[in-house]
Design a protein around this motif. Structure first.
Motif: not given
Length: 333
Positions: A32-33, A93, A133-134, A163-165, A184, A186, A255
């Motif tokens: 996980t993160d 989030s 964005s992913r 999804g974005y980071r 992350d 959304a 990633d």
């Protein structure tokens, strides 16, 4: 064995089983993160503000605020939400595509559980925020505002759902090194992920043509020069932006491993021209596809040029192990 003894024995067995499972769960790092932190390379330790990485004016810039050591290998930052006693607390989030909304977050010191309120400025800002964005087709480099209680906020409008980071690049006051933490985000809406843009060494933005020379490589890395032109003429009067003529961020496809690469030289050093070329030295953590984002300022406006490149590596004999642009190298992130 009577019924009471059977029940007691069964309960003991269940407790032992779950106790063992709990012990294994504590011993194995979760994927996980929030994976435990390793050593972080940071922004270069205790260098004075404005000094270039790796030896000041004579040195090439370092490749990544978020680099740390894990099992003897250099790994980029931004992949962990917690590291070296600090956690990125993303308090927004979820956003909605196409709407300007406020993104809120804080950096929390794990030992106290309190928000960090004192930072050491880097490149004119206490904290740099990147949202991508992913699929690496949307990129934002933001500079949020910090409230007295340590909460950060900024307005952001993201065009596509998915999804974005979020990457926070900062250095707490008193810390020996900087950090890049990631979380992350959304974005709600009709999500239609796109393919990574094709390999290209040219980009056009707002009438400016930017050309990339050099190759992104692993190991010792290599030189990258981005030349800016407008209407076919070289731009020789780039304006300083956050203390430099350009800022380059590289994100690894898959990633979104984060590399923040500083330019070689800068305004006022007596040797760096204001264009058309902005040079960097960068090292990729692995072969594969990367998306490069160059921020530059001209005529009072900051623009971002984006490129897709494929980092190449070398085998033990020194041979090139990279693949031709647009082909698969078999490496998965």
């Amino acid at each position: 064995m009577n019924t009471g003894l059977k029940i007691t024995a069964f309960a003991a067995a269940v407790a032992a089983t779950f106790g063992t499972a709990y012990g294994v769960g504590k011993a194995v790092d979760p994927v996980t993160d929030k994976a435990p932190a390793a050593r972080h390379g940071g922004h270069g330790g205790d260098r004075p503000e404005g000094e270039q990485a790796h030896g000041g004016e004579e040195g090439a810039a370092h490749a990544g605020h978020g680099k740390h050591e894990e099992r003897g290998a250099a790994v980029p930052g931004g992949l962990q939400i917690s590291e070296r006693g600090y956690t990125l607390d993303l308090r927004t989030s979820r956003l909605t595509a196409g709407r300007e909304q406020k993104l809120r977050f804080a950096v929390v010191k794990d030992a106290t559980g309190r928000e960090v309120t004192a930072y050491r400025a880097q490149h004119g800002k206490e904290l740099h925020l990147v949202v991508a964005s992913r699929d690496l087709t949307t990129y934002r480099h933001l500079h949020p505002v910090r409230a007295a209680d340590g909460t950060w906020s900024t307005e952001v409008k993201l065009p596509e759902a998915g999804g974005y980071r979020v990457f926070a690049d900062f250095r707490p006051e008193g810390a020996k090194e900087g950090l890049t933490l990631g979380a992350d985000l959304a974005v709600a809406g009709d999500s239609r992920p796109r393919k990574l843009p094709a390999h290209s060494t040219t980009a056009t933005v707002d009438g400016y043509d930017v050309t990339l020379k050099g190759e992104l490589r692993t190991g010792a890395g290599g030189a990258l020069t981005l030349n800016v032109a407008k209407d076919g003429e070289p731009v020789t009067d780039l304006q300083p932006y956050l203390g430099a003529y350009g800022h380059l961020v590289a994100l690894r496809s898959g990633d979104l491993a984060y590399l923040h690469v500083h330019p070689n030289g800068g305004p006022g050093d007596g040797r760096t021209a204001a264009g058309p070329g902005v040079s960097f030295t960068a090292a990729a953590p692995s072969p594969g596809a990367y998306r490069l984002f160059l921020d530059f300022k001209h005529d009072g406006k900051v623009r971002t040029a984006a490129f897709t490149v494929h980092a190449k590596g070398a085998d033990r004999a020194g041979a090139d192990t990279g693949t031709a642009p647009g082909t698969s190298d078999g490496h998965r992130h």
